[in-house]
Scaffold this motif. Structure first.
Motif, PDB file in Angstrom:
ATOM      1  N   GLN A 102       0.907  -1.209   0.205  1.00 61.04           N
ATOM      2  CA  GLN A 102      -0.464  -0.462  -0.256  1.00 61.04           C
ATOM      3  C   GLN A 102       0.930   1.398   0.179  1.00 61.04           C
ATOM      4  O   GLN A 102       0.672   2.229  -0.528  1.00 61.04           O
ATOM      5  CB  GLN A 102      -0.762  -0.486   1.579  1.00 61.04           C
ATOM      6  N   ILE A 157      -1.752   1.823  -3.797  1.00 65.12           N
ATOM      7  CA  ILE A 157      -2.633   0.758  -3.574  1.00 65.12           C
ATOM      8  C   ILE A 157      -3.491   0.676  -2.044  1.00 65.12           C
ATOM      9  O   ILE A 157      -2.803   0.793  -1.564  1.00 65.12           O
ATOM     10  CB  ILE A 157      -2.294  -0.276  -4.833  1.00 65.12           C
ATOM     11  N   GLU A 158      -4.900   0.368  -2.557  1.00 67.40           N
ATOM     12  CA  GLU A 158      -5.500   0.058  -1.541  1.00 67.40           C
ATOM     13  C   GLU A 158      -5.098  -1.114  -0.465  1.00 67.40           C
ATOM     14  O   GLU A 158      -5.151  -2.722  -0.567  1.00 67.40           O
ATOM     15  CB  GLU A 158      -7.049   0.070  -1.817  1.00 67.40           C
ATOM     16  N   PHE A 159      -5.603  -1.215   0.453  1.00 72.25           N
ATOM     17  CA  PHE A 159      -4.731  -3.037   0.954  1.00 72.25           C
ATOM     18  C   PHE A 159      -6.391  -3.328   2.505  1.00 72.25           C
ATOM     19  O   PHE A 159      -6.813  -1.709   3.189  1.00 72.25           O
ATOM     20  CB  PHE A 159      -3.512  -2.453   2.248  1.00 72.25           C
ATOM     21  N   VAL A 160      -6.677  -3.955   2.114  1.00 75.89           N
ATOM     22  CA  VAL A 160      -7.889  -4.249   3.229  1.00 75.89           C
ATOM     23  C   VAL A 160      -7.250  -5.729   3.954  1.00 75.89           C
ATOM     24  O   VAL A 160      -6.751  -6.658   3.611  1.00 75.89           O
ATOM     25  CB  VAL A 160      -8.993  -4.583   3.073  1.00 75.89           C
ATOM     26  N   GLU A 218     -11.218  -6.029   9.262  1.00 79.09           N
ATOM     27  CA  GLU A 218     -12.568  -6.015   8.625  1.00 79.09           C
ATOM     28  C   GLU A 218     -13.788  -6.297  10.623  1.00 79.09           C
ATOM     29  O   GLU A 218     -14.561  -5.799  10.759  1.00 79.09           O
ATOM     30  CB  GLU A 218     -12.755  -6.164   7.738  1.00 79.09           C
ATOM     31  N   TYR A 230     -13.871  -4.264  -3.634  1.00 78.22           N
ATOM     32  CA  TYR A 230     -12.427  -4.352  -3.772  1.00 78.22           C
ATOM     33  C   TYR A 230     -12.451  -4.165  -5.454  1.00 78.22           C
ATOM     34  O   TYR A 230     -11.890  -4.811  -6.128  1.00 78.22           O
ATOM     35  CB  TYR A 230     -11.951  -4.727  -2.743  1.00 78.22           C
ATOM     36  N   ASN A 265      -7.584  -2.867  -7.759  1.00 73.73           N
ATOM     37  CA  ASN A 265      -7.328  -2.317  -6.956  1.00 73.73           C
ATOM     38  C   ASN A 265      -6.502  -2.407  -5.671  1.00 73.73           C
ATOM     39  O   ASN A 265      -6.038  -1.009  -5.238  1.00 73.73           O
ATOM     40  CB  ASN A 265      -6.689  -1.084  -8.068  1.00 73.73           C
ATOM     41  N   THR A 266      -6.442  -3.324  -5.390  1.00 74.68           N
ATOM     42  CA  THR A 266      -7.003  -3.462  -3.628  1.00 74.68           C
ATOM     43  C   THR A 266      -5.691  -5.067  -2.822  1.00 74.68           C
ATOM     44  O   THR A 266      -6.560  -5.604  -4.052  1.00 74.68           O
ATOM     45  CB  THR A 266      -7.760  -3.577  -2.818  1.00 74.68           C
TER      46      THR A 266
END
Length: 164
Positions: free
Chosen positions: A17, A22-25, A30, A65, A67-68
């Motif tokens: 990230q 880039i997004e991160f999850v 969560e 989601y 690009n994650t």
């Protein structure tokens, strides 16, 4: 990112990230946020089957989601429907590490690891890893050994493979 606990999924995801924008999850984070409980509390109060149900519910929403990088809990990929949804959502990278590396990375936070409550933690890691590794490997597009590599080296390897 899939793999056993302590293989570097969360820290590598965060590094990806920061380095590549880039997004991160993190699925565990969560789930904790949605339940206002930690993973150990969920296991203790509501049970592992409830937690696994929450993981599967997360996988129902993977299309939101883009690009994650998604760091999954170690057991999420073990259920076929979750594996199918992850495969449809993108490229699956398996992060692997030796039992000793895993133990050394997680030993200070064992209270956060509900599956490792046994007194012989290394034996527990070895037993669970032996069961899970073939499943992880079956679903991975790429396998990366994180032993003796920096977080940045693993991130760069993932990025290079992804951009091929």
């Amino acid at each position: 990112l899939i793999g056993f606990m302590g293989t570097g999924k969360s820290v590598v995801g965060i590094d990806l990230q920061h380095r590549f924008g880039i997004e991160f999850v993190d699925t565990d984070a969560e789930i904790e946020a949605s339940q206002a409980l930690t993973i150990p509390e969920i296991f203790k109060q509501l049970g592992e089957p409830y937690f696994r149900k929450l993981e599967s519910q997360f996988c129902l929403n993977l299309t939101q989601y883009y690009n994650t990088v998604i760091s999954t809990g170690g057991g999420l990929i073990l259920h076929d429907q979750n594996a199918t949804r992850l495969a449809k959502a993108g490229t699956i990278f398996l992060l692997k590490a030796s039992v000793d590396s895993i133990y050394n990375r997680i030993k200070k936070g064992l209270h956060k690891r509900p599956l490792l409550s046994d007194k012989d933690v290394k034996q527990s890691i070895e037993t669970i890893l032996k069961e899970r590794l073939p499943i992880y490997e079956k679903h991975a597009n790429h396998v990366i050994d994180t032993d003796n590599k920096s977080i940045q080296d693993v991130s760069q390897e993932i990025w290079s493979l992804y951009c091929e």
